[in-house]
Design a protein around this motif. Structure first.
Motif, PDB file in Angstrom:
ATOM      1  N   THR A  29     -11.849  -4.861  -1.678  1.00 45.56           N
ATOM      2  CA  THR A  29     -10.486  -5.266  -1.372  1.00 45.56           C
ATOM      3  C   THR A  29     -10.084  -4.702  -0.015  1.00 45.56           C
ATOM      4  O   THR A  29     -10.802  -3.903   0.581  1.00 45.56           O
ATOM      5  CB  THR A  29      -9.487  -4.717  -2.415  1.00 45.56           C
ATOM      6  OG1 THR A  29      -9.480  -3.282  -2.345  1.00 45.56           O
ATOM      7  CG2 THR A  29      -9.816  -5.181  -3.808  1.00 45.56           C
ATOM      8  N   ASP A  30      -8.899  -5.113   0.421  1.00 45.15           N
ATOM      9  CA  ASP A  30      -8.294  -4.463   1.574  1.00 45.15           C
ATOM     10  C   ASP A  30      -8.158  -2.969   1.256  1.00 45.15           C
ATOM     11  O   ASP A  30      -8.048  -2.580   0.088  1.00 45.15           O
ATOM     12  CB  ASP A  30      -6.890  -5.035   1.812  1.00 45.15           C
ATOM     13  CG  ASP A  30      -6.919  -6.535   2.007  1.00 45.15           C
ATOM     14  OD1 ASP A  30      -7.167  -6.971   3.133  1.00 45.15           O
ATOM     15  OD2 ASP A  30      -6.696  -7.263   1.011  1.00 45.15           O
ATOM     16  N   VAL A  31      -8.135  -2.146   2.290  1.00 46.14           N
ATOM     17  CA  VAL A  31      -7.901  -0.714   2.114  1.00 46.14           C
ATOM     18  C   VAL A  31      -6.414  -0.514   1.839  1.00 46.14           C
ATOM     19  O   VAL A  31      -5.559  -1.078   2.519  1.00 46.14           O
ATOM     20  CB  VAL A  31      -8.335   0.072   3.374  1.00 46.14           C
ATOM     21  CG1 VAL A  31      -7.949   1.534   3.261  1.00 46.14           C
ATOM     22  CG2 VAL A  31      -9.841  -0.072   3.587  1.00 46.14           C
ATOM     23  N   VAL A  32      -6.116   0.284   0.827  1.00 48.25           N
ATOM     24  CA  VAL A  32      -4.740   0.525   0.390  1.00 48.25           C
ATOM     25  C   VAL A  32      -4.342   1.955   0.732  1.00 48.25           C
ATOM     26  O   VAL A  32      -5.044   2.900   0.367  1.00 48.25           O
ATOM     27  CB  VAL A  32      -4.613   0.298  -1.136  1.00 48.25           C
ATOM     28  CG1 VAL A  32      -3.217   0.626  -1.620  1.00 48.25           C
ATOM     29  CG2 VAL A  32      -5.003  -1.139  -1.492  1.00 48.25           C
ATOM     30  N   ASP A  33      -3.219   2.106   1.426  1.00 47.22           N
ATOM     31  CA  ASP A  33      -2.682   3.427   1.757  1.00 47.22           C
ATOM     32  C   ASP A  33      -1.816   3.885   0.590  1.00 47.22           C
ATOM     33  O   ASP A  33      -0.746   3.326   0.341  1.00 47.22           O
ATOM     34  CB  ASP A  33      -1.865   3.349   3.040  1.00 47.22           C
ATOM     35  CG  ASP A  33      -1.339   4.697   3.499  1.00 47.22           C
ATOM     36  OD1 ASP A  33      -1.440   5.687   2.732  1.00 47.22           O
ATOM     37  OD2 ASP A  33      -0.821   4.763   4.626  1.00 47.22           O
ATOM     38  N   MET A  34      -2.261   4.902  -0.136  1.00 49.30           N
ATOM     39  CA  MET A  34      -1.526   5.395  -1.299  1.00 49.30           C
ATOM     40  C   MET A  34      -0.377   6.317  -0.901  1.00 49.30           C
ATOM     41  O   MET A  34       0.372   6.769  -1.756  1.00 49.30           O
ATOM     42  CB  MET A  34      -2.479   6.130  -2.250  1.00 49.30           C
ATOM     43  CG  MET A  34      -3.495   5.243  -2.939  1.00 49.30           C
ATOM     44  SD  MET A  34      -2.774   4.081  -4.125  1.00 49.30           S
ATOM     45  CE  MET A  34      -2.216   5.202  -5.408  1.00 49.30           C
ATOM     46  N   GLY A  35      -0.200   6.574   0.384  1.00 51.47           N
ATOM     47  CA  GLY A  35       0.859   7.462   0.846  1.00 51.47           C
ATOM     48  C   GLY A  35       2.248   7.003   0.447  1.00 51.47           C
ATOM     49  O   GLY A  35       3.146   7.822   0.272  1.00 51.47           O
ATOM     50  N   SER A  36       2.462   5.718   0.314  1.00 53.52           N
ATOM     51  CA  SER A  36       3.772   5.169  -0.063  1.00 53.52           C
ATOM     52  C   SER A  36       3.818   4.718  -1.516  1.00 53.52           C
ATOM     53  O   SER A  36       4.827   4.182  -1.960  1.00 53.52           O
ATOM     54  CB  SER A  36       4.107   3.973   0.832  1.00 53.52           C
ATOM     55  OG  SER A  36       4.137   4.356   2.177  1.00 53.52           O
ATOM     56  N   LEU A  37       2.720   4.915  -2.238  1.00 52.25           N
ATOM     57  CA  LEU A  37       2.620   4.400  -3.598  1.00 52.25           C
ATOM     58  C   LEU A  37       2.494   5.526  -4.619  1.00 52.25           C
ATOM     59  O   LEU A  37       1.836   6.533  -4.356  1.00 52.25           O
ATOM     60  CB  LEU A  37       1.400   3.482  -3.730  1.00 52.25           C
ATOM     61  CG  LEU A  37       1.309   2.304  -2.769  1.00 52.25           C
ATOM     62  CD1 LEU A  37      -0.002   1.559  -2.978  1.00 52.25           C
ATOM     63  CD2 LEU A  37       2.497   1.379  -2.923  1.00 52.25           C
ATOM     64  N   GLN A  38       3.091   5.312  -5.780  1.00 49.31           N
ATOM     65  CA  GLN A  38       2.890   6.226  -6.905  1.00 49.31           C
ATOM     66  C   GLN A  38       1.621   5.858  -7.649  1.00 49.31           C
ATOM     67  O   GLN A  38       0.876   6.725  -8.090  1.00 49.31           O
ATOM     68  CB  GLN A  38       4.066   6.143  -7.881  1.00 49.31           C
ATOM     69  CG  GLN A  38       5.359   6.667  -7.341  1.00 49.31           C
ATOM     70  CD  GLN A  38       6.484   6.495  -8.348  1.00 49.31           C
ATOM     71  OE1 GLN A  38       6.399   5.694  -9.281  1.00 49.31           O
ATOM     72  NE2 GLN A  38       7.551   7.249  -8.163  1.00 49.31           N
ATOM     73  N   GLN A  39       1.415   4.541  -7.801  1.00 52.37           N
ATOM     74  CA  GLN A  39       0.259   4.040  -8.524  1.00 52.37           C
ATOM     75  C   GLN A  39      -0.202   2.732  -7.902  1.00 52.37           C
ATOM     76  O   GLN A  39       0.568   2.056  -7.227  1.00 52.37           O
ATOM     77  CB  GLN A  39       0.600   3.774  -9.997  1.00 52.37           C
ATOM     78  CG  GLN A  39       1.003   4.996 -10.782  1.00 52.37           C
ATOM     79  CD  GLN A  39       1.222   4.677 -12.247  1.00 52.37           C
ATOM     80  OE1 GLN A  39       0.334   4.133 -12.914  1.00 52.37           O
ATOM     81  NE2 GLN A  39       2.395   5.013 -12.761  1.00 52.37           N
ATOM     82  N   ALA A  40      -1.450   2.414  -8.157  1.00 47.25           N
ATOM     83  CA  ALA A  40      -1.993   1.103  -7.800  1.00 47.25           C
ATOM     84  C   ALA A  40      -2.792   0.623  -9.005  1.00 47.25           C
ATOM     85  O   ALA A  40      -3.375   1.418  -9.739  1.00 47.25           O
ATOM     86  CB  ALA A  40      -2.879   1.178  -6.573  1.00 47.25           C
TER      87      ALA A  40
END
Length: 148
Positions: A29-40
């Motif tokens: 997948t695209d790379v996901v920045d978890m810095g703004s996310l609680q969960q993915a």
């Protein structure tokens, strides 16, 4: 969790593997920045798959996707090779920001691969639950429309 907020305002579409034939070369997948996310949450959707094993995993990685390492406990149990048992199935991996503490990284990607060269049609969608803000600010640029 959402209160009066609509789900499309609190869940951003942050990564995909667009529908394609997935075989023995892992697709990410695209790379996901978890810095703004609680969960993915990564959802793999399988079509008419060949009789091959199927693996779906979450990886910590650098912002460019390099130096990827599988995240312990964040891999679906391998689907055994079978002519029809894996057709039309979904695999789901939930990831919390705290799952990345051991890696020291804040970026993730999900990968899907089969154990043979034939594979079959598959896609992956990654939704991220925001800490704050509006999902439209974090959605992939490829999101063409949101109907709320």
């Amino acid at each position: 969790m959402f209160g009066n907020q609509k789900m499309c305002e609190g869940l951003a579409l942050v990564g995909t593997v667009d529908p394609a034939t997935v075989a023995n070369t892992e697709v990410f997948t695209d790379v996901v920045d978890m810095g703004s996310l609680q969960q993915a949450i990564g959802v793999a959707m399988l079509g008419n798959m060949a009789a091959e094993t199927i693996d779906f995993k979450a990886y910590s990685c650098d912002s460019d996707g390099n130096n990827a390492a599988a995240i312990t406990g964040k891999a679906a149990t391998q689907l055994a090779a079978h002519a029809s048992n894996n057709d039309g199935k979904q695999l789901i991996i939930n990831l919390r920001d705290t799952d990345l503490l051991a890696s020291g990284k804040q970026h993730v990607k999900f990968g899907i691969v089969t154990g043979g060269a034939t594979g079959g049609p598959a896609a992956v969608v990654v939704l991220g639950a925001l800490r704050q803000g509006t999902a439209a600010d974090f959605d992939l640029a490829s999101v063409a429309q949101i109907v709320a």
